[in-house]
Design a protein around this motif. Structure first.
Motif, short mmCIF file in Angstrom:
data_model
loop_
_atom_site.label_atom_id
_atom_site.label_comp_id
_atom_site.label_asym_id
_atom_site.label_seq_id
_atom_site.Cartn_x
_atom_site.Cartn_y
_atom_site.Cartn_z
N ASN A 103 -23.92 -38.93 -3.72
CA ASN A 103 -23.24 -38.80 -2.25
C ASN A 103 -24.52 -38.42 -1.40
N PHE A 104 -24.56 -39.43 -0.36
CA PHE A 104 -25.79 -39.06 0.51
C PHE A 104 -25.19 -38.23 1.76
N SER A 105 -24.06 -38.02 1.83
CA SER A 105 -23.34 -37.57 2.87
C SER A 105 -23.69 -35.89 2.95
N ASN A 106 -23.00 -35.25 4.23
CA ASN A 106 -23.18 -33.69 4.16
C ASN A 106 -21.97 -33.34 3.87
N GLN A 107 -20.92 -33.94 3.36
CA GLN A 107 -19.51 -33.67 3.04
C GLN A 107 -19.30 -33.97 1.55
N ASP A 108 -18.68 -32.77 0.92
CA ASP A 108 -18.24 -33.17 -0.58
C ASP A 108 -17.22 -34.33 -0.45
N PHE A 109 -17.04 -35.05 -1.74
CA PHE A 109 -16.20 -36.31 -1.77
C PHE A 109 -15.62 -36.38 -3.26
N LYS A 110 -14.27 -36.59 -3.20
CA LYS A 110 -13.80 -36.72 -4.60
C LYS A 110 -13.49 -38.29 -5.10
N TYR A 111 -13.74 -38.40 -6.03
CA TYR A 111 -13.87 -39.85 -6.73
C TYR A 111 -13.18 -39.95 -8.07
N ASN A 112 -12.20 -40.48 -8.54
CA ASN A 112 -11.68 -40.48 -9.86
C ASN A 112 -11.55 -38.91 -10.63
N ASN A 113 -11.03 -38.15 -9.64
CA ASN A 113 -10.96 -36.68 -10.27
C ASN A 113 -12.49 -36.00 -10.37
N GLU A 114 -13.52 -36.59 -9.78
CA GLU A 114 -14.81 -36.09 -9.88
C GLU A 114 -15.13 -35.40 -8.38
N HIS A 115 -15.29 -34.23 -8.48
CA HIS A 115 -15.65 -33.47 -7.20
C HIS A 115 -17.39 -33.77 -7.00
N ILE A 116 -17.58 -34.48 -5.97
CA ILE A 116 -19.05 -34.86 -5.88
C ILE A 116 -19.60 -33.95 -4.75
N LYS A 117 -20.63 -33.09 -4.78
CA LYS A 117 -20.78 -32.28 -3.85
C LYS A 117 -21.76 -33.08 -2.92
N ALA A 118 -21.94 -32.76 -1.83
CA ALA A 118 -22.95 -33.29 -0.61
C ALA A 118 -24.22 -33.22 -1.15
#
Length: 778
Positions: free
Chosen positions: A744-759
């Motif tokens: 996750n290159f962004s400055n926002q957290d992201f959800k993908y397939n029940n994974e919480h990917i921090k910024a």
């Protein structure tokens, strides 16, 4: 609305140029596909249509018709022959024959010059698309209307063999991509225009000295994603017999496995003696004016800067009680310079010498190897300064061997150590021996690209023992003018005439068994190649490339070195094990004059060290800002795609160009760590004692995650690449079947397939094991 193509009504003729294949009409449509390396991507059959007068080419699949080449100015056409799967014609004014033939899964396109004498060139195709998939460096997805890319590419010419790391380009249309693979990578030029949207044309030159008068392409229709495009190219390379895995290379040289999980470190130290090796309170007592005058005289004759600073310091310290740090540095630099000179020994200056020194002198100074010369000169300096300096075997060890030992103790078990010059190793063989014992690869920078008429120790790669080369073996252009060497100095050496000098130089460096186990050859994999029109050694670009590969192969196979080169363009893929430049090769003063302006915020830096008493030059190690457009072009992940890695992940280890290492770009260090993780790319560091202490904790924490993953993933192909977010800031790569990275290159957290990917985070999967890499603050 698409322009209607003018149809030419002609009889179908049988000919030796186009053979009729009744089983398949060239206009027949089908939806069948070919399975390419487990990815259904390549469409086997499709419609094509062409207007010979303008060269306009269309393809059609599933009722969707797209332009594969835009119309060029109308030309006179002769010898038009159309058969079931083939069409051919001639352009009499250009003296070019064209043939397009439908093969099982692609179009074969050939453009042959019939001109008997002299040179000519031909432009085709000229293309337009919604976006482009181009192997610029590692790979880029370029929207045709993007403002940054329009500014960067507009009205620019790019050498195809040099600027494109692989020999293809792809046009991304509404429903599918059209991919061109060039079958002749020599003498090609790409010209970009951006008057509205980005378009480009492909021009091939037919040099008068080259008997091969044909160029052409394979044209494929494929799914609109980089994995499909890369798989087609990888299959093509394998078909040509031009793919070799790292493990296959490692069977020939097991040391290649030392690259697995290894960061790449350009290691800097002052060859010879350091400030800490001199007891400065005693030094002043040992000053012998005859000795210091001799050093000043040698500096005056043998250095560009002369002896002014040294003479000033020697005068000043006569009046002082102590020697300050800046004066110490001037003195040490002077000693280290004369340590490299054959002229240092002077019987009127040096007397009372030991047995080893006298034995070396009996050989004759000009009969000594380079390593023996440095041994002699150290003994000479020691004989004058006696107890004011440490024992010779302690010289520079705290800044070299001790640093490498600490790197190993820190948990970095494998590393590639690059020296800026072979002299650094020959001057300090203890360091090279220790690197070997630690399990590291270590080797010098070398180059056979430029040659100077008068050689110097300061630029020893451009110096050759064969003094006839400058006049008899340098490259001339078509006008008979000599091609200038790097930075406008000297000339370019013809590679076909270099091998005896390569063997001589490498043999001289290794003759006292210095344990180098790696070798870095500058420029040979960059694609900066030439036609040489010199009457006595006419050479084509193809012969130039073959000679470069031959000399790297000699160093690799005959001298058993792990060989790497600058760039890494894939014509060198079977010869080299690693490459510096595919991942990041940044801008320079040729693109932006501010980068060469010492007063500018964007100044690249000079030759002075990044820190007091350090050895890393600013121009390589200083962290600098770059302008927003260059951040977009070289660093922005929304444009980047791992094209090269999708083809060559398990064949060549690629990283940044040495001038653009992992810590080079201000505010991009974290993103570069994430991209290195995502693309399975070794970090590249510029290290001396000071830089190691400064960045030690950051490097260690990163490599704890990166190294074990790379060590396994580099033996597997990259099998997938996905964009997971609409803004293209969340991306994933897959290696083999069960190794995966999500970033996750962004400055926002992201959800993908029940994974919480921090910024600013990478999730790293090795089978069922998961690790999290959070970008540290720098």
């Amino acid at each position: 609305m698409k322009k209607k193509v003018k149809k030419l009504v002609i009889p179908i003729l049988m000919s030796s140029i186009c053979l009729t294949l009744p089983s398949m009409s060239y206009a027949q449509q089908t939806n069948s596909m070919i399975k390419v390396e487990n990815t259904v991507s390549q469409y086997k059959n499709f419609t094509f249509d062409v207007n010979p007068e303008t060269g306009e080419l269309f393809v059609e699949k599933d009722g969707v018709r797209e332009s594969a080449s835009l119309p060029l100015p109308k030309k006179k056409v002769e010898n038009l022959i159309r058969s079931n799967n083939c069409i051919s014609w001639s352009y009499p004014d250009d003296q070019v024959d064209v043939k397009i033939e439908k093969k099982e899964s692609y179009l074969s396109i050939k453009l042959k010059s019939t001109k008997s004498e002299g040179a000519n060139e031909f432009t085709w195709p000229k293309v337009s698309a919604d976006s482009y998939t181009l192997p610029l460096w590692e790979g880029k997805n370029i929207p045709s209307n993007d403002s940054s890319w329009k500014q960067f590419l507009g009205n620019q010419d790019f050498s195809f063999i040099e600027s494109f790391s692989m020999r293809f380009f792809a046009l991304n249309k509404s429903k599918y991509s059209i991919m061109y693979i060039a079958d002749n990578m020599y003498n090609d030029n790409i010209h970009f225009t951006a008057d509205s949207n980005i378009q480009f044309s492909f021009t091939h030159q037919y040099p008068s000295i080259n008997k091969n008068k044909e160029y052409g392409f394979r044209l494929y229709v494929t799914d609109k994603n980089p994995v499909s495009i890369a798989n087609i190219y990888k299959n093509f390379i394998k078909e040509q017999g031009e793919f070799k895995t790292l493990e296959e290379k490692a069977k020939e040289n097991p040391n290649i496995r030392k690259l697995y999980g290894a960061p790449h470190i350009y290691f800097w130290n002052h060859p010879g003696i350091s400030v800490e090796n001199i007891k400065w309170d005693k030094f002043a007592q040992k000053i012998d004016e005859k000795f210091t005058n001799w050093i000043a005289q040698l500096l005056q004759v043998n250095t560009e800067d002369g002896s002014k600073d040294f003479e000033t310091v020697m005068q000043d310290i006569k009046k002082q009680k102590s020697i300050n740090k800046s004066q110490q540095k001037v003195i040490v630099d002077a000693i280290n310079h004369v340590l490299q000179l054959e002229q240092l020994y002077n019987k009127d200056i040096f007397g009372g010498l030991g047995t080893q020194t006298n034995d070396l002198l009996k050989k004759g100074i000009y009969n000594l190897s380079e390593q023996e010369l440095y041994t002699l000169n150290k003994e000479l300096i020691k004989s004058k300064l006696t107890d004011a300096v440490d024992r010779i075997n302690q010289w520079e060890q705290k800044e070299s061997t001790d640093v490498l030992t600490d790197i190993k103790k820190s948990g970095i078990n494998q590393a590639w150590i690059g020296l800026s010059n072979w002299a650094n190793g020959l001057m300090n063989p203890k360091m090279v021996e220790e690197a070997n014992k630690l399990g590291y690869l270590i080797g010098p920078y070398d180059s056979y690209h430029s040659i100077h008429e008068v050689g110097s120790r300061d630029w020893n790669t451009a110096s050759f023992k064969d003094k006839t080369l400058y006049q008899n073996a340098t490259i001339s252009n078509e006008k008979g003018e000599k091609i200038e060497g790097f930075a406008g100095k000297g000339r370019k050496l013809n590679p076909t005439l270099s091998l005896p000098s390569v063997k001589q130089r490498v043999g001289d460096i290794l003759q006292n068994n210095i344990p180098f186990n790696s070798w870095f050859v500058d420029c040979d994999a960059t694609g900066e190649v030439y036609d040489d029109y010199s009457p006595n050694h006419i050479t084509t670009e193809e012969q130039d490339v073959k000679a470069r590969l031959e000399r790297m192969k000699y160093i690799s196979q005959e001298k058993h070195m792990v060989v790497g080169s600058e760039g890494g363009n894939d014509f060198a893929s079977t010869v080299i094990a690693f490459a510096h430049g595919i991942e990041t090769i940044g801008p320079g003063p040729w693109l932006d004059s501010d980068m060469g302006d010492k007063k500018s915020l964007y100044y690249l830096g000079g030759y002075k060290p990044t820190s007091p008493n350090g050895a890393v030059p600013e121009q390589l190690g200083k962290t600098i800002p770059i302008k927003p457009i260059f951040k977009d072009i070289y660093s922005n992940p929304i444009y980047s795609i791992p094209l090269y890695k999708l083809v060559y992940n398990d064949s060549i280890i690629t990283t940044h160009q040495w001038g653009w290492g992992s810590f080079r770009i201000k505010d991009e260090i974290g993103n570069r760590m994430l991209s290195e993780m995502l693309y399975n790319v070794p970090p590249l560091y510029q290290i001396d004692k000071n830089e190691w202490e400064k960045n030690k904790s950051l490097i260690i924490s990163y490599l704890k995650v990166w190294s074990p993953f790379h060590k396994k993933a580099v033996t597997k192909p990259m099998t997938n690449f996905d964009i997971l977010s609409e803004d293209r800031q969340v991306q994933s790569t897959t290696f083999g079947k069960d190794m995966k990275v999500i970033v996750n290159f962004s400055n926002q957290d992201f959800k993908y397939n029940n994974e919480h990917i921090k910024a600013k985070t990478a999730l790293v999967y090795d089978g069922k094991k998961k690790r999290i890499l959070e970008v540290p603050k720098y």
